[in-house]
Design an enzyme around this catalytic site. Structure first.
Site, short mmCIF file in Angstrom:
data_model
loop_
_atom_site.label_atom_id
_atom_site.label_comp_id
_atom_site.label_asym_id
_atom_site.label_seq_id
_atom_site.Cartn_x
_atom_site.Cartn_y
_atom_site.Cartn_z
N THR A 8 -21.06 -11.03 -15.57
CA THR A 8 -19.96 -9.71 -15.56
C THR A 8 -19.61 -9.30 -17.32
OG1 THR A 8 -18.52 -8.79 -13.73
CG2 THR A 8 -18.22 -10.83 -15.50
N LYS A 40 -14.30 -8.01 -8.77
CA LYS A 40 -13.56 -9.13 -9.97
C LYS A 40 -11.91 -8.96 -10.31
CE LYS A 40 -18.65 -9.39 -11.31
NZ LYS A 40 -19.44 -9.45 -11.95
N GLY A 52 -9.18 -10.76 -13.87
CA GLY A 52 -10.80 -10.92 -13.61
C GLY A 52 -10.69 -11.68 -14.47
N SER A 131 -20.50 -11.15 -19.98
CA SER A 131 -21.60 -11.29 -21.35
C SER A 131 -21.90 -10.01 -21.85
CB SER A 131 -23.18 -11.64 -20.04
OG SER A 131 -23.30 -10.67 -19.53
#
Length: 179
Positions: A8, A40, A52, A131
């Site tokens: 994500t 998210k 988040g 990431s």
């Protein structure tokens, strides 16, 4: 952090009394994309706090619940709630094994919270996790410094760049705004 969370991208951008959080929708296990439209991001504490996550979904839901209870316990005081969550996360035997990061913001503060006890407040009003976070952060920083774009546009552009560079990030975004 030793563990690199490979999932994500979530970013938070502040500009002109607006706070915008954006997250992508991709759910990945290993090399397989399971879902493209996951949400998210959450609004917490009477919709005054944005949160988040990056990492394991089940772990994130557990953390959202714990974090929301900390917000209630400290009457919406975000700095106090994140510090108390980080302390509990680090010392609790069960929580300690959760693999997730939280990005939280209200109208005044933005924090990244980790299970190692880290509570990080960004310098420039931009923070990103996951990431694709470094890609989104770099893009948003350049846009914030060199354009007059509103927060939402900066967040959207940064997410698009991250989505093109990070295989764990797609280009289906959700947004939450304060202000």
């Amino acid at each position: 952090m030793k563990t690199r969370i490979r999932s994500t991208t979530v970013i938070c951008v502040r500009r002109d009394a607006k706070v915008v959080m954006a997250g992508d929708g991709q759910v990945t296990i290993g090399q397989e994309v399971l879902k493209s439209t996951a949400k998210k991001l959450r609004r917490l504490y009477n919709e005054k706090v944005l949160a988040g996550f990056a990492g394991s979904t089940a772990d994130a839901f557990s953390l959202f619940t714990r974090f929301e209870s900390k917000l209630e316990q400290f009457n919406g005081n975000l700095p106090r709630a994140v510090v108390e969550l980080a302390k509990e996360w680090r010392t609790d035997r069960i929580l300690r094994h959760l693999e997730a990061l939280l990005l939280v913001a209200d109208m005044t503060n933005t924090y990244i919270v980790s299970g190692k006890g880290d509570v990080v407040e960004p310098d420039e009003g931009i923070a990103a996790i996951g990431s694709g976070g470094p890609f989104a952060l770099a893009a948003a920083t350049a846009l914030l410094r060199n354009t007059k774009m509103p927060a939402r546009t900066i967040a959207e552009q940064a997410m698009q760049i991250a989505g093109k560079m990070c295989i764990y990030t797609n280009e289906i975004f959700t947004f939450e705004e304060l202000g």
